[in-house]
Design a protein around this motif. Structure first.
Motif, mmCIF file in Angstrom:
data_model
loop_
_atom_site.group_PDB
_atom_site.id
_atom_site.type_symbol
_atom_site.label_atom_id
_atom_site.label_comp_id
_atom_site.label_asym_id
_atom_site.label_seq_id
_atom_site.Cartn_x
_atom_site.Cartn_y
_atom_site.Cartn_z
ATOM 1 N N ILE A 294 0.841 -1.191 0.000
ATOM 2 C CA ILE A 294 0.000 0.000 0.000
ATOM 3 C C ILE A 294 0.881 1.248 0.000
ATOM 4 C CG2 ILE A 294 -1.779 1.244 1.295
ATOM 5 C CD1 ILE A 294 -2.578 -1.615 0.340
ATOM 6 N N SER A 295 0.571 2.195 -0.884
ATOM 7 C CA SER A 295 1.222 3.501 -0.852
ATOM 8 C C SER A 295 0.431 4.391 0.109
ATOM 9 C CB SER A 295 1.233 4.137 -2.243
ATOM 10 O OG SER A 295 1.617 5.501 -2.131
ATOM 11 N N LYS A 296 1.104 4.972 1.080
ATOM 12 C CA LYS A 296 0.455 5.820 2.080
ATOM 13 C C LYS A 296 0.529 7.312 1.738
ATOM 14 C CE LYS A 296 -0.290 4.488 5.882
ATOM 15 N NZ LYS A 296 -0.306 3.877 7.139
ATOM 16 N N MET A 297 1.174 7.657 0.641
ATOM 17 C CA MET A 297 1.377 9.069 0.314
ATOM 18 C C MET A 297 0.059 9.834 0.169
ATOM 19 S SD MET A 297 4.501 9.706 0.544
ATOM 20 C CE MET A 297 4.449 11.359 -0.093
ATOM 21 N N GLY A 298 -0.933 9.249 -0.497
ATOM 22 C CA GLY A 298 -2.215 9.911 -0.654
ATOM 23 C C GLY A 298 -2.879 10.189 0.685
ATOM 24 N N HIS A 299 -2.752 9.240 1.612
ATOM 25 C CA HIS A 299 -3.334 9.409 2.948
ATOM 26 C C HIS A 299 -2.637 10.554 3.685
ATOM 27 C CE1 HIS A 299 -5.037 8.474 6.846
ATOM 28 N NE2 HIS A 299 -3.828 8.285 7.339
ATOM 29 N N ILE A 300 -1.323 10.564 3.639
ATOM 30 C CA ILE A 300 -0.559 11.596 4.332
ATOM 31 C C ILE A 300 -0.862 12.983 3.750
ATOM 32 C CG2 ILE A 300 1.790 12.424 4.827
ATOM 33 C CD1 ILE A 300 0.885 9.876 6.400
ATOM 34 N N MET A 301 -1.027 13.047 2.422
ATOM 35 C CA MET A 301 -1.270 14.327 1.752
ATOM 36 C C MET A 301 -2.750 14.725 1.758
ATOM 37 S SD MET A 301 1.786 15.084 0.994
ATOM 38 C CE MET A 301 1.651 16.464 -0.091
ATOM 39 N N GLY A 302 -3.653 13.807 2.160
ATOM 40 C CA GLY A 302 -5.082 14.112 2.179
ATOM 41 C C GLY A 302 -5.716 14.105 0.799
ATOM 42 N N ASP A 303 -5.102 13.394 -0.160
ATOM 43 C CA ASP A 303 -5.620 13.335 -1.532
ATOM 44 C C ASP A 303 -6.900 12.511 -1.607
ATOM 45 O OD1 ASP A 303 -3.365 14.738 -2.292
ATOM 46 O OD2 ASP A 303 -2.294 12.958 -3.010
ATOM 47 N N VAL A 304 -7.789 12.900 -2.507
ATOM 48 C CA VAL A 304 -8.990 12.115 -2.799
ATOM 49 C C VAL A 304 -8.591 11.086 -3.852
ATOM 50 C CG1 VAL A 304 -11.332 12.177 -3.729
ATOM 51 C CG2 VAL A 304 -10.515 14.061 -2.293
ATOM 52 N N PRO A 305 -8.792 9.784 -3.581
ATOM 53 C CA PRO A 305 -8.409 8.768 -4.570
ATOM 54 C C PRO A 305 -9.268 8.862 -5.833
ATOM 55 C CG PRO A 305 -9.530 7.753 -2.708
ATOM 56 C CD PRO A 305 -9.369 9.200 -2.376
ATOM 57 N N ASN A 306 -8.765 8.301 -6.915
ATOM 58 C CA ASN A 306 -9.443 8.321 -8.206
ATOM 59 C C ASN A 306 -10.439 7.182 -8.335
ATOM 60 O OD1 ASN A 306 -8.028 10.582 -9.286
ATOM 61 N ND2 ASN A 306 -6.255 9.255 -9.564
ATOM 62 N N TYR A 307 -11.359 7.313 -9.285
ATOM 63 C CA TYR A 307 -12.288 6.230 -9.597
ATOM 64 C C TYR A 307 -11.492 4.979 -9.940
ATOM 65 C CZ TYR A 307 -15.707 9.994 -10.296
ATOM 66 O OH TYR A 307 -16.522 11.082 -10.133
ATOM 67 N N GLY A 308 -11.933 3.868 -9.404
ATOM 68 C CA GLY A 308 -11.306 2.591 -9.718
ATOM 69 C C GLY A 308 -10.100 2.244 -8.877
ATOM 70 N N ASP A 309 -9.567 3.192 -8.109
ATOM 71 C CA ASP A 309 -8.428 2.877 -7.243
ATOM 72 C C ASP A 309 -8.849 1.832 -6.217
ATOM 73 O OD1 ASP A 309 -6.781 4.713 -8.497
ATOM 74 O OD2 ASP A 309 -6.817 6.177 -6.849
ATOM 75 N N ILE A 310 -7.970 0.878 -5.971
ATOM 76 C CA ILE A 310 -8.190 -0.084 -4.889
ATOM 77 C C ILE A 310 -7.465 0.471 -3.678
ATOM 78 C CG2 ILE A 310 -7.846 -2.441 -4.091
ATOM 79 C CD1 ILE A 310 -7.974 -3.312 -7.043
ATOM 80 N N VAL A 311 -8.221 0.659 -2.603
ATOM 81 C CA VAL A 311 -7.702 1.328 -1.415
ATOM 82 C C VAL A 311 -7.980 0.482 -0.175
ATOM 83 C CG1 VAL A 311 -7.952 3.645 -2.405
ATOM 84 C CG2 VAL A 311 -9.859 2.646 -1.121
ATOM 85 N N ILE A 312 -7.238 0.781 0.881
ATOM 86 C CA ILE A 312 -7.606 0.231 2.181
ATOM 87 C C ILE A 312 -8.246 1.367 2.966
ATOM 88 C CG2 ILE A 312 -5.914 -1.642 2.207
ATOM 89 C CD1 ILE A 312 -4.246 0.050 4.151
ATOM 90 N N ILE A 313 -9.311 1.018 3.679
ATOM 91 C CA ILE A 313 -10.061 2.032 4.421
ATOM 92 C C ILE A 313 -10.227 1.598 5.876
ATOM 93 C CG2 ILE A 313 -11.331 2.830 2.391
ATOM 94 C CD1 ILE A 313 -13.783 1.244 3.508
ATOM 95 N N ASP A 314 -10.383 2.566 6.733
ATOM 96 C CA ASP A 314 -10.819 2.327 8.101
ATOM 97 C C ASP A 314 -12.343 2.398 8.050
ATOM 98 O OD1 ASP A 314 -11.611 2.454 10.776
ATOM 99 O OD2 ASP A 314 -9.960 3.780 11.359
ATOM 100 N N SER A 315 -12.993 1.260 8.263
ATOM 101 C CA SER A 315 -14.451 1.168 8.104
ATOM 102 C C SER A 315 -15.228 1.829 9.237
ATOM 103 C CB SER A 315 -14.860 -0.303 7.997
ATOM 104 O OG SER A 315 -14.581 -0.980 9.214
ATOM 105 N N ARG A 316 -14.546 2.286 10.264
ATOM 106 C CA ARG A 316 -15.224 2.957 11.381
ATOM 107 C C ARG A 316 -15.465 4.413 10.989
ATOM 108 N NH1 ARG A 316 -10.734 1.961 15.693
ATOM 109 N NH2 ARG A 316 -9.619 2.750 13.895
ATOM 110 N N VAL A 317 -16.413 4.618 10.078
ATOM 111 C CA VAL A 317 -16.614 5.940 9.478
ATOM 112 C C VAL A 317 -17.041 7.002 10.487
ATOM 113 C CG1 VAL A 317 -17.003 5.052 7.164
ATOM 114 C CG2 VAL A 317 -18.950 5.332 8.699
ATOM 115 N N GLY A 318 -17.594 6.610 11.610
ATOM 116 C CA GLY A 318 -17.984 7.572 12.638
ATOM 117 C C GLY A 318 -16.892 7.837 13.652
ATOM 118 N N TYR A 319 -15.768 7.138 13.525
ATOM 119 C CA TYR A 319 -14.649 7.259 14.456
ATOM 120 C C TYR A 319 -13.715 8.384 14.002
ATOM 121 C CZ TYR A 319 -10.227 5.893 16.697
ATOM 122 O OH TYR A 319 -9.058 5.876 17.403
#
Length: 186
Positions: free
Chosen positions: A52-77
């Protein structure tokens, strides 16, 4: 005796420096992870290892359509920097133990970006009024829903490729961009 002690201290120093560099790389740049479950079949399979590349997360980038990402599913956390520092240890334990899995970290595909309107009917996902061409899905989707979903600013909508066997944004809602932990690069 003094030479042996000096040699041991040099080795300890080198090990501590190497561990510190590895943690910085893991927290801010690259992270290994393993697929757990069948929600991304046929693209990814249970037990596969990913980088996994973490650069987008660190920079706060919005991923593109079709990107496969890992997410924290605790959306209210509310995520903080402490989560980014603590998760590498949890992830290493998950990589090497079938008994320890991080249940809140999911692998999904980005389907909607901020401002998109999504609908689910006729076995397809409709984005902004157009049916998506999704050759990567496992089989036609049986899920349907009346009405539309508006993806808010600062959020993305993520789904698994195995649509009929995936917990994703259809059930937890849109995912805050700061909960997109990284993009699969390998």
């Amino acid at each position: 005796m003094n030479t042996v002690l000096h040699e041991i201290l040099e080795w300890l120093y080198a090990i501590v420096i190497a561990l510190a560099i590895a943690m910085v790389i893991h927290i801010f740049f690259l992270q290994p992870t393993r697929v757990s479950g069948e929600s991304m079949v046929p693209t990814l399979h249970n037990g596969e290892y990913l980088i996994i590349s973490k650069m987008g997360h660190i920079m706060g980038d919005v991923p593109n359509y079709g990107d496969i990402v890992i997410i924290d599913s605790r959306v209210g956390y509310p995520r903080t920097w402490k989560d980014d520092v603590a998760e590498p240890m949890d992830n290493y334990l998950a990589l090497f133990s079938s008994r320890f899995q991080t249940k809140n970290v999911w692998v999904k595909r980005v389907i909607g970006r901020p401002g998109d309107t999504l609908a689910f009917h006729d076995g397809k996902v409709w984005r902004n009024g157009e049916a998506l061409d999704e050759p990567y899905i496992n089989e036609p989707m049986t899920y349907s829903r009346k009405g539309e979903v508006q993806v808010p600013e600062g959020y993305v909508f993520c789904m698994g490729d195995n649509r009929n066997h995936s917990s994703d944004s259809r059930f937890i809602g849109p995912v805050p961009v700061d909960h997109v932990l990284g993009k699969v690069i390998w």
